[in-house]
Design a protein around this motif. Structure first.
Motif, mmCIF file in Angstrom:
data_model
loop_
_atom_site.group_PDB
_atom_site.id
_atom_site.type_symbol
_atom_site.label_atom_id
_atom_site.label_comp_id
_atom_site.label_asym_id
_atom_site.label_seq_id
_atom_site.Cartn_x
_atom_site.Cartn_y
_atom_site.Cartn_z
ATOM 1 N N LEU A 461 0.812 -1.217 0.000
ATOM 2 C CA LEU A 461 0.000 0.000 0.000
ATOM 3 C C LEU A 461 0.848 1.271 0.000
ATOM 4 C CD1 LEU A 461 -3.064 -0.705 2.316
ATOM 5 C CD2 LEU A 461 -3.117 0.250 0.014
ATOM 6 N N HIS A 462 2.054 1.187 0.526
ATOM 7 C CA HIS A 462 2.947 2.346 0.479
ATOM 8 C C HIS A 462 3.141 2.818 -0.964
ATOM 9 C CE1 HIS A 462 4.320 1.542 4.676
ATOM 10 N NE2 HIS A 462 4.564 2.849 4.650
ATOM 11 N N THR A 463 3.336 1.864 -1.853
ATOM 12 C CA THR A 463 3.565 2.197 -3.266
ATOM 13 C C THR A 463 2.258 2.508 -3.984
ATOM 14 O OG1 THR A 463 5.498 0.742 -3.268
ATOM 15 C CG2 THR A 463 4.608 1.380 -5.410
ATOM 16 N N VAL A 464 1.238 1.692 -3.727
ATOM 17 C CA VAL A 464 -0.060 1.871 -4.394
ATOM 18 C C VAL A 464 -0.631 3.255 -4.105
ATOM 19 C CG1 VAL A 464 -2.465 1.084 -4.403
ATOM 20 C CG2 VAL A 464 -0.601 -0.582 -4.488
ATOM 21 N N TYR A 465 -0.483 3.709 -2.865
ATOM 22 C CA TYR A 465 -1.045 5.000 -2.461
ATOM 23 C C TYR A 465 -0.475 6.148 -3.293
ATOM 24 C CZ TYR A 465 -2.903 8.586 0.670
ATOM 25 O OH TYR A 465 -3.597 9.654 1.185
ATOM 26 N N LEU A 466 0.786 6.014 -3.689
ATOM 27 C CA LEU A 466 1.444 7.087 -4.441
ATOM 28 C C LEU A 466 1.285 6.953 -5.948
ATOM 29 C CD1 LEU A 466 4.819 7.329 -2.474
ATOM 30 C CD2 LEU A 466 2.884 8.903 -2.337
ATOM 31 N N GLN A 467 1.187 5.718 -6.442
ATOM 32 C CA GLN A 467 1.282 5.478 -7.881
ATOM 33 C C GLN A 467 -0.058 5.265 -8.583
ATOM 34 O OE1 GLN A 467 4.150 5.761 -9.507
ATOM 35 N NE2 GLN A 467 5.235 6.188 -7.599
ATOM 36 N N ILE A 468 -1.083 4.837 -7.855
ATOM 37 C CA ILE A 468 -2.356 4.463 -8.497
ATOM 38 C C ILE A 468 -3.475 5.366 -8.005
ATOM 39 C CG2 ILE A 468 -4.052 2.616 -8.820
ATOM 40 C CD1 ILE A 468 -1.794 0.608 -8.433
ATOM 41 N N GLU A 469 -4.268 5.876 -8.928
ATOM 42 C CA GLU A 469 -5.422 6.700 -8.583
ATOM 43 C C GLU A 469 -6.578 5.806 -8.132
ATOM 44 O OE1 GLU A 469 -6.223 9.984 -8.532
ATOM 45 O OE2 GLU A 469 -4.110 10.495 -8.838
ATOM 46 N N PRO A 470 -7.220 6.112 -7.004
ATOM 47 C CA PRO A 470 -8.360 5.294 -6.566
ATOM 48 C C PRO A 470 -9.560 5.522 -7.474
ATOM 49 C CG PRO A 470 -8.097 7.208 -5.156
ATOM 50 C CD PRO A 470 -6.918 7.214 -6.081
ATOM 51 N N PRO A 471 -10.528 4.613 -7.469
ATOM 52 C CA PRO A 471 -11.739 4.806 -8.290
ATOM 53 C C PRO A 471 -12.456 6.099 -7.914
ATOM 54 C CG PRO A 471 -11.648 2.587 -7.353
ATOM 55 C CD PRO A 471 -10.563 3.358 -6.699
#
Length: 517
Positions: A461-471
């Protein structure tokens, strides 16, 4: 054949010779100064970065709130600090901490006004930002930390090791590692010296009160803890632990009523001294109190890893209930949560039990009380760090998830580099050869596998939070996932620490406990 005796002049063991700075090869005073200097340097380096609300008009952030309070307390009479007036717009960061915090703002305002009056000028300084003002503001936090939190930490470690609080199993040289764990707390460093707050003052006063308890200076402890409450009302998170422990001690003494009265006089006297400007009328006192309990904001405001916010995914508390029943539900849940810990200390007060009780009490408030902020995790984190020698696994685990629970806030403040740096430094010291992480409970492979799952999810989640836009339909999806993971770990930890506190009644008391009373 008899084994030859080892020569006194033989070469030293390389593992013993390879000491790290926090291992006591130097005199104790020099070692303590070295650790303190490293902790101060870390704070100074973090303070070079951004702060809460930097350049984000019109509200800015906590930095502007603290600066604005300096402006108000410097130019307005104390009777107007908590009232809405033409010079004090409560909608723009109105003062919502107790009087001692206001006095601290006034003191710092005088210091800043002496060299940069534009930074605290009445009305015209709103949102004031400059490199010089940032330097001065950062200096006020550093000096507060150095004057209050650092001496309190040194006093606590001295009292802890002198009395053998954790038992004979703890190595005497472990004090250096314990001091490093307390002073190099990554969450406190990031919030106070990155985000920008003065938690070091209220936590320093609380830590001094804890040291006073361990060194059997109860009246000093009562005065210091009363000051902590009067600086930040969140210090009440520790109140059941202090009250239960001191009450239990008093009841076991020859004249319990006299002992209780002495403590009561100290507490009332300290409160009266701090609140003196507001005791002239009921209206003035209630004006301050109304600012300290912002119930109108709802039971939660931001995404915080406590019960109400986490369960709101399924139960819409704010829609289903009005403020009054929510206040009652929150109060009831909080009392039920800390009651077992409180009863244990009244029944069997001990220094080690007191440290567990501080953790369990503050955890109860964090998980179930009204209007909890993500930064409130600093309160249960303090006693967890004080138990680091006795519960190293708990301390390491809790510190990681406490830091992770504040990750969205840190990202908003653009302090990601500082976040990675302080986490890396904490891991380095925690797993150092002179550390105490290898001691404590034995964890089975099955338990470790279960505990590893949320750890792996948190790393992802550390990476996902920065790299992927939530729906678009769920813009705070990742914040909610972080909240859920941290909440699950906090619940496990608080169940474990409540169990450990009650188990103290079924095991021999640690060395030094005969002095507790």
């Amino acid at each position: 054949m008899a084994k030859p005796k080892k020569s006194r002049n033989s070469a030293p063991d390389p593992l013993v010779a390879a000491r790290l700075p926090w291992q006591p090869s130097a005199p104790p005073l020099a070692t303590a100064l070295l650790i303190s200097f490293a902790a101060l340097l870390l704070r100074a380096l973090v303070s070079v970065g951004p702060y809460s609300g930097q350049g984000a008009a019109p509200k800015f952030g906590d930095y502007e709130a603290q600066r604005h309070w300096m402006e108000l307390t410097l130019h307005l009479p104390s009777s107007d600090w908590y009232r809405n007036t033409s010079d004090n717009d409560l909608a723009h960061w109105g003062l919502d901490y107790p009087p001692l915090s206001a006095y601290q703002s006034r003191l710092h305002a005088h210091l800043i006004n002496a060299s940069l009056p534009d930074a605290v000028a009445l009305r015209s300084s709103r949102g004031f930002e400059s490199q010089e003002s940032k330097l001065l503001m950062r200096w006020t936090v550093l000096s507060s930390d150095l004057i209050l939190f650092f001496p309190a930490a040194l006093w606590f470690v001295w009292a802890y090791m002198k009395d053998g609080v954790g038992g004979s199993g703890e190595r005497r040289e472990g004090w250096t590692w314990l001091l490093a764990m307390v002073l190099l707390n990554p969450c406190l460093v990031l919030i106070d010296h990155g985000h920008f707050q003065y938690n070091c003052i209220s936590l320093g006063l609380t830590l001094g009160a804890i040291a006073g308890i361990l060194s059997r200076n109860e009246l000093v402890a009562a005065a210091l803890f009363s000051l902590a409450i009067n600086h930040k009302q969140m210090s009440m998170y520790f109140a059941p632990a202090f009250f239960g422990h001191l009450l239990g001690k008093c009841l076991k003494r020859k004249y319990p009523i006299v002992e209780i009265m002495k403590l009561g006089f100290v507490v009332l006297g300290t409160f009266a001294l701090v609140w003196w400007p507001y005791l002239h009328s009921y209206e003035a006192a209630m004006q301050v109190i109304s600012r300290l309990a912002p119930f109108e904001r709802g039971i939660y405001e931001d995404y915080v890893a406590n019960f109400w916010c986490t369960t709101s995914v399924l139960i819409k508390w704010k829609r289903l209930y009005a403020i009054k029943p929510l206040k009652l539900m929150s109060l009831s849940a909080t009392i039920l949560a800390f009651l077992p810990s409180f009863i244990q200390q009244v029944k069997s007060p001990s220094n080690l039990g007191f440290l567990y009780s501080l953790l369990n009490s503050s955890f109860s408030f964090y998980l179930f009380s009204y209007q909890v902020h993500e930064k409130s995790i600093l309160l249960p984190l303090l006693p967890a760090s004080l138990l680091a020698l006795h519960e190293p696994h708990l301390h390491g685990w809790f510190t990681y998830y406490a830091l992770f629970s504040m990750y969205p806030l840190i990202c908003r403040d653009q302090l990601l580099l500082q976040y990675i740096s302080v986490l890396g430094l904490f891991v380095l010291i925690y797993y150092s050869p002179g550390g105490n992480y290898g001691k404590g409970m034995k964890i089975s492979s099955g338990t470790m596998a279960v505990l590893s799952l949320p750890l792996l999810c948190s790393i992802l989640l550390h990476t996902v939070y920065l790299q992927i836009e939530p729906p678009k339909r769920y813009p705070f999806l990742f914040d909610a996932l972080i909240m859920f993971i941290c909440f699950s770990q906090f619940i496990i930890l608080t169940l474990y620490t409540n169990y450990k506190q009650w188990m103290l009644d079924f095991h021999p008391r640690p060395v030094g406990s005969k002095k507790d009373l």
